[in-house]
Write a protein that holds these residues in place. Structure first.
Motif, PDB file in Angstrom:
ATOM      1  N   ASP A   1       0.792  -1.234   0.000  1.00 26.89           N
ATOM      2  CA  ASP A   1       0.000   0.000   0.000  1.00 26.89           C
ATOM      3  C   ASP A   1       0.818   1.275   0.000  1.00 26.89           C
ATOM      4  O   ASP A   1       0.262   2.369  -0.066  1.00 26.89           O
ATOM      5  CB  ASP A   1      -0.938   0.025   1.213  1.00 26.89           C
ATOM      6  N   GLY A   2       2.130   1.171   0.119  1.00 26.58           N
ATOM      7  CA  GLY A   2       2.952   2.370   0.175  1.00 26.58           C
ATOM      8  C   GLY A   2       2.780   3.070   1.511  1.00 26.58           C
ATOM      9  O   GLY A   2       2.592   2.435   2.542  1.00 26.58           O
TER      10      GLY A   2
ATOM     11  N   GLN B   1       8.974   0.400  -2.751  1.00 28.53           N
ATOM     12  CA  GLN B   1      10.339  -0.050  -2.480  1.00 28.53           C
ATOM     13  C   GLN B   1      10.834   0.592  -1.186  1.00 28.53           C
ATOM     14  O   GLN B   1      10.590   1.779  -0.945  1.00 28.53           O
ATOM     15  CB  GLN B   1      11.272   0.311  -3.639  1.00 28.53           C
ATOM     16  N   PRO B   2      11.537  -0.152  -0.342  1.00 26.27           N
ATOM     17  CA  PRO B   2      11.962   0.385   0.951  1.00 26.27           C
ATOM     18  C   PRO B   2      12.853   1.630   0.836  1.00 26.27           C
ATOM     19  O   PRO B   2      12.700   2.575   1.607  1.00 26.27           O
ATOM     20  CB  PRO B   2      12.699  -0.775   1.621  1.00 26.27           C
TER      21      PRO B   2
ATOM     22  N   ARG C   1       6.071  -1.765   8.144  1.00 24.14           N
ATOM     23  CA  ARG C   1       5.533  -3.112   8.356  1.00 24.14           C
ATOM     24  C   ARG C   1       6.388  -4.215   7.734  1.00 24.14           C
ATOM     25  O   ARG C   1       6.515  -5.280   8.298  1.00 24.14           O
ATOM     26  CB  ARG C   1       4.136  -3.206   7.765  1.00 24.14           C
ATOM     27  N   ASP C   2       6.909  -4.003   6.568  1.00 21.70           N
ATOM     28  CA  ASP C   2       7.585  -5.090   5.854  1.00 21.70           C
ATOM     29  C   ASP C   2       9.103  -4.993   5.890  1.00 21.70           C
ATOM     30  O   ASP C   2       9.781  -5.726   5.184  1.00 21.70           O
ATOM     31  CB  ASP C   2       7.117  -5.121   4.392  1.00 21.70           C
ATOM     32  N   PHE C   3       9.614  -4.121   6.704  1.00 19.02           N
ATOM     33  CA  PHE C   3      11.058  -3.905   6.673  1.00 19.02           C
ATOM     34  C   PHE C   3      11.843  -5.099   7.195  1.00 19.02           C
ATOM     35  O   PHE C   3      12.990  -5.299   6.818  1.00 19.02           O
ATOM     36  CB  PHE C   3      11.440  -2.634   7.438  1.00 19.02           C
TER      37      PHE C   3
ATOM     38  N   VAL D   1      10.048  -0.331  13.152  1.00 15.54           N
ATOM     39  CA  VAL D   1       9.920  -1.552  12.362  1.00 15.54           C
ATOM     40  C   VAL D   1       9.000  -2.483  13.135  1.00 15.54           C
ATOM     41  O   VAL D   1       9.281  -2.832  14.281  1.00 15.54           O
ATOM     42  CB  VAL D   1      11.286  -2.220  12.116  1.00 15.54           C
ATOM     43  N   LEU D   2       7.890  -2.851  12.525  1.00 17.22           N
ATOM     44  CA  LEU D   2       6.923  -3.753  13.150  1.00 17.22           C
ATOM     45  C   LEU D   2       7.057  -5.113  12.476  1.00 17.22           C
ATOM     46  O   LEU D   2       6.790  -5.252  11.286  1.00 17.22           O
ATOM     47  CB  LEU D   2       5.503  -3.197  12.998  1.00 17.22           C
ATOM     48  N   ALA D   3       7.520  -6.093  13.258  1.00 18.31           N
ATOM     49  CA  ALA D   3       7.833  -7.405  12.699  1.00 18.31           C
ATOM     50  C   ALA D   3       7.090  -8.505  13.442  1.00 18.31           C
ATOM     51  O   ALA D   3       6.747  -8.356  14.614  1.00 18.31           O
ATOM     52  CB  ALA D   3       9.341  -7.650  12.802  1.00 18.31           C
TER      53      ALA D   3
END
Length: 182
Positions: free
Chosen positions: A50-51, A67-68, A87-89, A119-121
Motif C-alpha cells: 500500500d505504500g 520499495q523500501p 511493516r515489511d522492513f 519496524v513492526l515485525a
C-alpha cells in the motif's frame, strides 16, 4: 513494564529507531497510534503493498512508494512530527536499505520536528546490522481484560448471527468462559 509504556518512554526519550516484534499487527499498531498521539505525533505506515498511508484515516499518502529505499527517501522529506511504522522492513535483507534505515535514524536524532522509525515485525529475527542500533520491544500478548473486551465486542457485533443459529433459545454466551479457555 508494559510494552505500551516502554514505547511511550522511548518516544519521550526521542529514540529514532525502534524494532517491535509481536503477533498481532493490528492490535500493536492501535497501541502505537495511541502512544504517538499522546506525545503529539502523527502516525504513518508503510508496507510493500500500500505504500505510505495515514494510520488514522487510512488515506493513501504515497501509494506508489513500494520499495523500501523510496519509502525512506520520502519519509526523510516529510516535515512533520511523526512515527513511521515500517511493516515489511523485517523482510528486507538488502544491506543498502538497512544502511539507509540506520543513516535516517541517525539523522532524525538531530532534526526537528521529532521523527521515529518503527519496524513492526512478526518475529525477533533482527538483522545484526540493525540490532545493535535499535531499541527492541517484544510486544506483550493481550491481557485477560483485553481478551474479555475483544470477546464481548465480537459477541455484540455478531449477536444476530448467534440468535439465528438457535432461534427461540435464550443464547447468552459468556466471555469469561472463552477467556478461561485461552
Amino acid at each position: 513494564m508494559s510494552s505500551s509504556k516502554q514505547f511511550l518512554e522511548l518516544l519521550q526519550a526521542k529514540q529514532t529507531l525502534i524494532w517491535i516484534w509481536g503477533r498481532d499487527e493490528k492490535r500493536i499498531e492501535q497501541e502505537l497510534i495511541k502512544g504517538a498521539s499522546s506525545v503529539k505525533r502523527l502516525t504513518r505506515t508503510w508496507d510493500c503493498a500500500d505504500g505510505i498511508v495515514d494510520a488514522i484515516t487510512g488515506q493513501s499518502i504515497a501509494a506508489d512508494i513500494i520499495q523500501p529505499e523510496e519509502a525512506l527517501k520520502r519519509i526523510d522529506g516529510f516535515n512533520e512530527s511523526a512515527i513511521y511504522i515500517l511493516r515489511d522492513f523485517q523482510l528486507i535483507a538488502d544491506p543498502f536499505s538497512q544502511r539507509k534505515l540506520l543513516n535516517l535514524a541517525r539523522k532524525f536524532r538531530s532534526t526537528s520536528p521529532a521523527k521515529a522509525l518503527v519496524v513492526l515485525a512478526g518475529t525477533n529475527d533482527i538483522p545484526p546490522a540493525i540490532g545493535n542500533h535499535a531499541a527492541v520491544i517484544e510486544w506483550d500478548l493481550p491481557t485477560r481484560d483485553e481478551l474479555h473486551s475483544s470477546i464481548q465486542t465480537i459477541i455484540k457485533n455478531h449477536q444476530d448471527r448467534l440468535t439465528a443459529i438457535a432461534p427461540g433459545q435464550n443464547y447468552n454466551p459468556s466471555p469469561e468462559l472463552a477467556v478461561d479457555a485461552v
